[in-house]
Design an enzyme around this catalytic site. Sequence first.
Site: not given
Ligand code: IMP
Ligand code: MG
Length: 177
Positions: A101, A104, A132, A153, A166
Amino acid sequence: MITIKDKQFEPFIHHEQIAERVAALAQRLNADYTGRNPILITILNGAFMFVADLVRQLNFDHEIQFAKFSSYDGMDTTGTVKELIGLSIDIKDRDIIIVEDIIDTGTTMYHLLPRLKEKGAKSIEIASLLMKPGKLRMPLHVKYCAMEIPNEFIVGYGLDYDGVGRNYKSIYVVKEN
Ligand code: IMP
Ligand code: MG
């Protein structure tokens, strides 16, 4: 404006724009994967809506599998990744597309990629609805990304705040008072 638990969110990406960007990404996959029968490993829970819209526009044979990890707690990434539903399938010599999805910090993908490489995948690419770039902390190549957003966010179109939100078909951004 919508309210989820203690936060307010305002409209950010309209569902028509999401549909356009998902369609464009599907076209790129159609151009690159015809005849390869890739496995789309979809990361639960957030990517369920994206993958449903995406695969309905793919015109090559492919398989869909699901995996579940967790790195998020409320609005903060925790930096550790737990495997909740594992990858039991045989991916040796297969082309893999990871459907996510949002990227981050990149922590989730960074931990998943070596596990897939170990299992002998022929190729691995990431297809993410959102990214992002300002928050990316890991050296990650995201070949297919539908939309880039600032460090905010968001909820909707599969993404949640503390489990909720969701179901919205458009994407909303948190309002900082
Ligand atoms: P990462 O491992 O830090 O890249 O985070 C990835 C996961 O964090 C994604 O698959 C999302 O489930 C969640 N996530 C990151 N940013 C957001 C946001 O802005 N809204 C909701 N979920 C997020
Ligand atoms: Mg996720």
